[in-house]
Design a protein around this motif. Structure first.
Motif, PDB file in Angstrom:
ATOM      1  N   UNK A 584       0.877  -1.148   0.056  1.00 21.01           N
ATOM      2  CA  UNK A 584      -0.064  -0.013  -0.091  1.00 21.01           C
ATOM      3  C   UNK A 584       0.945   1.306  -0.105  1.00 21.01           C
ATOM      4  N   UNK A 585       0.537   2.123  -0.918  1.00 20.59           N
ATOM      5  CA  UNK A 585       1.163   3.439  -1.075  1.00 20.59           C
ATOM      6  C   UNK A 585       0.248   4.644  -1.072  1.00 20.59           C
ATOM      7  N   UNK A 586       0.517   5.849  -0.741  1.00 18.42           N
ATOM      8  CA  UNK A 586      -0.241   7.003  -0.854  1.00 18.42           C
ATOM      9  C   UNK A 586       0.006   7.716  -1.929  1.00 18.42           C
ATOM     10  N   UNK A 587      -0.841   8.487  -2.784  1.00 16.82           N
ATOM     11  CA  UNK A 587      -0.410   9.139  -3.863  1.00 16.82           C
ATOM     12  C   UNK A 587       0.662  10.462  -3.578  1.00 16.82           C
ATOM     13  N   UNK A 588       1.492  10.781  -4.735  1.00 10.16           N
ATOM     14  CA  UNK A 588       2.629  11.891  -4.395  1.00 10.16           C
ATOM     15  C   UNK A 588       3.930  11.122  -3.893  1.00 10.16           C
ATOM     16  N   UNK A 589       4.619  11.500  -3.045  1.00 12.54           N
ATOM     17  CA  UNK A 589       5.978  11.531  -3.039  1.00 12.54           C
ATOM     18  C   UNK A 589       6.311   9.932  -2.601  1.00 12.54           C
ATOM     19  N   UNK A 590       5.241   9.052  -1.964  1.00 15.94           N
ATOM     20  CA  UNK A 590       5.296   7.655  -1.718  1.00 15.94           C
ATOM     21  C   UNK A 590       5.393   6.879  -2.803  1.00 15.94           C
ATOM     22  N   UNK A 591       4.963   7.452  -4.019  1.00 12.96           N
ATOM     23  CA  UNK A 591       5.007   6.827  -5.420  1.00 12.96           C
ATOM     24  C   UNK A 591       6.331   6.707  -5.955  1.00 12.96           C
ATOM     25  N   UNK A 592       7.219   7.353  -5.263  1.00 13.07           N
ATOM     26  CA  UNK A 592       8.730   7.043  -5.786  1.00 13.07           C
ATOM     27  C   UNK A 592       9.360   5.957  -5.188  1.00 13.07           C
ATOM     28  N   UNK A 593       8.641   5.468  -4.045  1.00 14.86           N
ATOM     29  CA  UNK A 593       9.209   4.117  -3.438  1.00 14.86           C
ATOM     30  C   UNK A 593       9.185   3.088  -4.310  1.00 14.86           C
ATOM     31  N   UNK A 594       8.512   3.042  -5.316  1.00 17.42           N
ATOM     32  CA  UNK A 594       8.492   1.809  -6.316  1.00 17.42           C
ATOM     33  C   UNK A 594       9.655   1.722  -7.048  1.00 17.42           C
ATOM     34  N   UNK A 595      10.370   3.046  -7.218  1.00 15.25           N
ATOM     35  CA  UNK A 595      11.809   2.860  -8.138  1.00 15.25           C
ATOM     36  C   UNK A 595      12.554   2.255  -7.189  1.00 15.25           C
ATOM     37  N   UNK A 596      12.508   2.481  -5.863  1.00 17.63           N
ATOM     38  CA  UNK A 596      13.515   1.766  -4.905  1.00 17.63           C
ATOM     39  C   UNK A 596      13.338   0.224  -4.819  1.00 17.63           C
ATOM     40  N   UNK A 597      12.132  -0.295  -4.793  1.00 15.16           N
ATOM     41  CA  UNK A 597      11.953  -1.512  -4.620  1.00 15.16           C
ATOM     42  C   UNK A 597      12.073  -2.340  -6.272  1.00 15.16           C
ATOM     43  N   UNK A 598      11.671  -1.637  -7.095  1.00 16.74           N
ATOM     44  CA  UNK A 598      11.734  -2.530  -8.707  1.00 16.74           C
ATOM     45  C   UNK A 598      12.929  -3.476  -8.425  1.00 16.74           C
ATOM     46  N   UNK A 599      14.163  -2.851  -8.160  1.00 19.31           N
ATOM     47  CA  UNK A 599      15.437  -3.754  -8.484  1.00 19.31           C
ATOM     48  C   UNK A 599      15.433  -5.046  -7.436  1.00 19.31           C
ATOM     49  N   UNK A 600      14.479  -5.078  -6.498  1.00 13.28           N
ATOM     50  CA  UNK A 600      14.527  -6.186  -5.724  1.00 13.28           C
ATOM     51  C   UNK A 600      13.803  -7.300  -6.169  1.00 13.28           C
TER      52      UNK A 600
END
Length: 754
Positions: A584-600
């Motif tokens: 679960x993520x909230x709109x806005x800045x939290x959507x940048x977190x997707x880029x951090x976990x994608x390499x995993x």
């Protein structure tokens, strides 16, 4: 005009054209034209027509209101029930206005969400597992050099093939026991080891099997009085209990019942632990805080024979501040060390002539280097992907199992609770699955948030008694704790959840519960195969726990550091089995977190979900029912109407319940305040994603069913902090640091083992 008039229409006297154009200088409006004669209704129509006023909504051309278009006989009758409902709604709105409460809509004023491709489908059948046992015909446990008793025990437990990390680590650890002899003048020198592998790949067996194998290879017979040969340190009580149970129940009782394991952890009676240490044990599983306590206060504890030191989840040990405790343990081990010939007796030629330390984890981050400097000497790095020598950086090897499907849903703050309920409703509907029941683990940021979501999801449910084993019942009886006293301490940890589905049980687990309650709850959840089971927990359950048959993991609150994401999702998709994780993520800045976990994750295993689709499936009509049945029964909740209406009703029911139940309102308030505090403790490297100043606190409060403004909630919270500073004006910087310290203290309390 009189009632007995003859119906003759009189001429209207219209005002002059100039008169109608006159404007009242005081009010700035045109005066209404005067109409004389005729019926009042006719005069009024003529007056409005001359002013150009018509009903725009109904019919502009005719100039009529349309209020009486529906014949009286066809109008919907106003029943007593609807009248009472309207009256209660008016009273509720008036009460809300008096108390300053805010009732906002779920689907309005929400922030925009980035556009993504939601049509991507993942073929789970074509995903090849990366942590499954090796299927090579020549790969088995016998080829690794294990004792026949252990091989028979593993076969009976249906462990037929080793995993990759087991195939690499077990032979290396077994070979360290050979001493220099005439026939073997140059045996392998004992060398410390880093062990890194994906979650669910069998690291526990990789270090427990070699230890038992060495003890089984002894020429002379050993017993519990022979001494402690191996020490296993873990960061959490649950992980220590799991490793101890595996060694005792799955290995020792079946393969070598004369070898006795033992455990010392916080929350247990120290008197009973001292008695076990005096009687003697051969393998000790411990948490650092409690072991340091025994080192300082238990004279019968002898660590001179330890030849294996295992530090499981080493990065977590450092994160929780156990560095000082581990340093104390290492210093005591070095002080008590004795040569093999002096203390080992029949095991002198079997065990290594110096202590071997093994540090293992799914992630080996930077803080582990410091732990390695304290505990390891010239370590060899063993990875499931490659074998390394030296101290290379291993962060790029942090990956989730390839067969894990990672789903990501971006949800506005106001809709978080309703969407979580919708996800759980959908997960408990397993029509196409082989198993009719599902097991789900939901991770939240803090214990107060766990308590709130537990009471909210189990509203109108029945309490279940979590059975404790005989030992725990005996201890509770000795302490004089009856059932009524347990209830008063808030130890209810299992309840049915009729709002999710009829056959669903929700459990809760966090560090504020007693150790006996935590152990019993975890065992009950793991062994319940006759219901849909949901475990609401903090990160206390994220490390190393091998909970069987976990189908889904929900990260309702993102982890505090990115490495914890791997450990959380690692509760599912273990040993080659399938698994689904929802973030679960909230709109806005939290959507940048997707880029951090994608390499995993493998790029073919990430899927994006729309929260509207989740709610429509959970709260909408059942498309499988035919039209006639649909008219009779409505949707699967026996309701008629659109899904957004039912989702709103579901949220409003929660809010009304909190207004009626004062204790539930306090729990919700504490959950909201603690959640905001915990949010402020995200690492500085991830502050671009999780910035507490960017959160709309009013919308987030609605996810906890709260209608008051955050400013009022802060004054009512029972966890508001230091009352002595409430009268002083606090700077924004000091307030941020204070909230961060409180959140860190709350997390540390969950792992306090002293």
């Amino acid at each position: 005009m009189a009632d007995n008039d003859d119906g003759m229409m009189l001429n209207f006297t219209m005002p002059a054209q100039g008169a109608s154009a006159n404007v009242d200088s005081k009010k700035g409006k045109k005066p209404a034209p005067k109409v004389k004669g005729g019926r009042w209704a006719d005069r009024r129509k003529a007056q409005l027509a001359s002013m150009g006023r018509t009903d725009k909504k109904k019919n502009k051309s005719k100039g009529i209101s349309g209020a009486n278009d529906t014949p009286v006989g066809e109008r919907k009758k106003r029943t007593a029930d609807t009248a009472d409902d309207d009256e209660s709604n008016k009273k509720l709105k008036a009460l809300n206005r008096e108390q300053g409460l805010i009732v906002s809509s779920l689907f309005t004023a929400n922030p925009e969400i980035q556009k993504r491709d939601y049509k991507i489908e993942i073929d789970e059948d074509n995903l090849k597992p990366s942590n499954a046992p090796v299927m090579d015909e020549n790969a088995d446990f016998k080829a690794l050099g294990l004792h026949d008793n252990l091989i028979k025990c593993l076969t009976d437990s249906k462990y037929l093939k080793p995993t990759k990390i087991q195939r690499m680590a077990i032979p290396k650890l077994i070979s360290l026991g050979h001493q220099r002899t005439r026939t073997n003048p140059f045996p392998p020198q004992p060398r410390d080891m880093f062990m890194q592998a994906q979650t669910g790949s069998g690291k526990t067996m990789a270090f427990t099997l070699p230890i038992l194998n060495m003890l089984l290879s002894s020429k002379g017979k050993i017993n519990r009085q022979s001494g402690i040969y191996a020490l296993i340190l873990t960061p959490t009580r649950e992980l220590a209990q799991q490793i101890y149970s595996f060694i005792e129940d799955s290995l020792c009782k079946k393969a070598c019942n004369w070898i006795v394991p033992g455990i010392v952890i916080g929350g247990e009676k120290k008197k009973a632990e001292k008695a076990r240490l005096r009687k003697g044990i051969n393998i000790l599983v411990a948490t650092p805080g409690r072991l340091v306590d025994h080192i300082e206060n238990t004279q019968s504890l002898d660590l001179s024979k330890i030849r294996y030191l295992i530090l499981d989840e080493g990065d977590r040990l450092m994160e929780l501040g156990f560095e000082e405790s581990i340093s104390t343990i290492i210093a005591r081990l070095q002080k008590d060390y004795r040569d093999n010939d002096q203390v080992l007796g029949p095991l002198a030629d079997v065990l290594p002539f110096k202590r071997v330390s093994v540090l293992c984890s799914a992630t080996l981050k930077g803080n582990v280097k410091k732990l390695g400097e304290i505990t390891l000497n010239n370590p060899e790095i063993i990875s499931a992907s490659n074998t390394y020598t030296g101290n290379e950086e291993l962060d790029h090897h942090m990956k989730a199992p390839d067969q894990l499907v990672q789903e990501i849903v971006v949800v506005p703050p106001k809709l978080r609770y309703t969407t979580l309920s919708g996800v759980l409703m959908n997960m408990t509907q397993r029509e196409d699955s082989e198993s009719p029941y599902s097991k789900t683990v939901v991770f939240l940021s803090c214990s107060h948030s766990v308590d709130f979501h537990f009471i909210a999801l189990t509203k109108d449910g029945k309490r279940l008694k979590v059975q404790k084993d005989k030992k725990e019942k005996k201890d509770a009886k000795e302490k004089g704790k009856g059932e009524e006293e347990e209830d008063s301490t808030g130890s209810i940890t299992a309840m049915t959840s009729p709002n999710i589905s009829p056959n669903t049980i929700v459990y809760k687990l966090h560090g504020s519960l007693s150790q006996q309650t935590r152990t019993a709850t975890l065992n009950h959840f793991a062994n319940d195969n006759t219901h849909n089971t949901i475990l609401l927990c903090t990160d206390v359950a994220s490390r190393g726990l091998d909970l069987p048959e976990i189908d889904n993991v929900i990260e309702y609150d993102p982890p505090f550091c990115i490495a914890d994401h791997l450990h959380r999702v690692g509760r599912t998709a273990r040993l080659g089995k399938k698994g689904v994780s929802v973030l679960f993520l909230m709109p806005g800045n939290e959507e940048k977190y997707i880029e951090k976990i994608t390499p995993m994750h493998d790029e073919n295993t990430i899927k994006f979900l729309k929260y509207e689709d989740i709610l429509a499936k959970a709260f909408g009509k059942d498309s499988n029912e035919d039209e006639s049945e649909d008219k009779k029964k409505g949707n699967k909740f026996n309701r008629e109407g659109s899904w957004d209406m039912h989702a709103t009703t579901y949220q409003l029911n929660l809010e009304k319940w909190l207004l009626e139940d004062q204790r539930a309102l306090e729990i919700a308030t504490d959950g909201f305040i603690s959640h905001v505090r915990a949010y402020a403790t995200h690492l500085s490297t991830e502050r671009d994603c999780f910035n507490v100043k960017q959160i709309h606190l009013g919308h987030l409060a609605k996810a906890f069913g709260l209608r008051e403004t955050p400013k009022k909630l802060a004054t009512k919270s029972t966890t508001a902090g230091d009352e002595s500073n409430n009268n002083k004006k606090e700077s924004a910087k000091n307030k941020m640091f204070r909230l961060a310290r409180l959140a860190v203290k709350s997390q540390n309390d969950e792992f306090n083992f002293a």
